[in-house]
Motif scaffolding. Structure first.
Motif, PDB file in Angstrom:
ATOM      1  N   LEU A   4       0.844  -1.231  -0.191  1.00 29.29           N
ATOM      2  CA  LEU A   4      -0.160   0.052  -0.027  1.00 29.29           C
ATOM      3  C   LEU A   4       0.730   1.209  -0.010  1.00 29.29           C
ATOM      4  O   LEU A   4       1.972   1.169   0.310  1.00 29.29           O
ATOM      5  N   THR A   5       0.410   2.280  -0.735  1.00 32.12           N
ATOM      6  CA  THR A   5       0.945   3.498  -0.617  1.00 32.12           C
ATOM      7  C   THR A   5      -0.141   4.419   0.249  1.00 32.12           C
ATOM      8  O   THR A   5      -1.191   4.216   0.585  1.00 32.12           O
ATOM      9  N   LEU A   6       0.485   5.799   0.677  1.00 30.98           N
ATOM     10  CA  LEU A   6      -0.288   6.822   1.134  1.00 30.98           C
ATOM     11  C   LEU A   6      -1.738   7.035   0.218  1.00 30.98           C
ATOM     12  O   LEU A   6      -2.825   7.485   0.592  1.00 30.98           O
ATOM     13  N   GLU A  42      -7.458   7.681  -1.309  1.00 36.54           N
ATOM     14  CA  GLU A  42      -8.670   7.474  -2.490  1.00 36.54           C
ATOM     15  C   GLU A  42      -9.704   6.810  -1.603  1.00 36.54           C
ATOM     16  O   GLU A  42     -11.001   7.176  -1.851  1.00 36.54           O
ATOM     17  N   ALA A  43      -9.541   5.980  -0.742  1.00 35.45           N
ATOM     18  CA  ALA A  43     -10.954   5.377   0.072  1.00 35.45           C
ATOM     19  C   ALA A  43     -11.537   6.482   0.814  1.00 35.45           C
ATOM     20  O   ALA A  43     -12.811   6.405   0.695  1.00 35.45           O
TER      21      ALA A  43
END
Length: 58
Positions: free
Chosen positions: A31-33, A38-39
């Motif tokens: 995962l990235t920031l 986005e969620a």
């Protein structure tokens, strides 16, 4: 709220082992920031749509 609790329970059950492995360094964290941001953006759009009854561009 019962539906949301069911979804969250399923989410935690599915990803608990993967998260723990990433914390131990046994698995790469992919995962990235951008992913949680986005969620959150999508969640805000859903909330606006529910309040207004209008579709939101995502």
């Amino acid at each position: 709220m019962a539906g949301l609790q069911r979804v969250l329970k399923h989410f935690y059950e599915r990803f608990e082992a993967a998260f723990a492995a990433a914390c131990r360094g046994a698995r790469e964290l992919t995962l990235t920031l951008s992913d949680p941001l986005e969620a959150i953006r999508i969640g805000f759009a859903i909330t606006r749509s529910l309040k207004t009854g209008l579709p939101e561009v995502v």
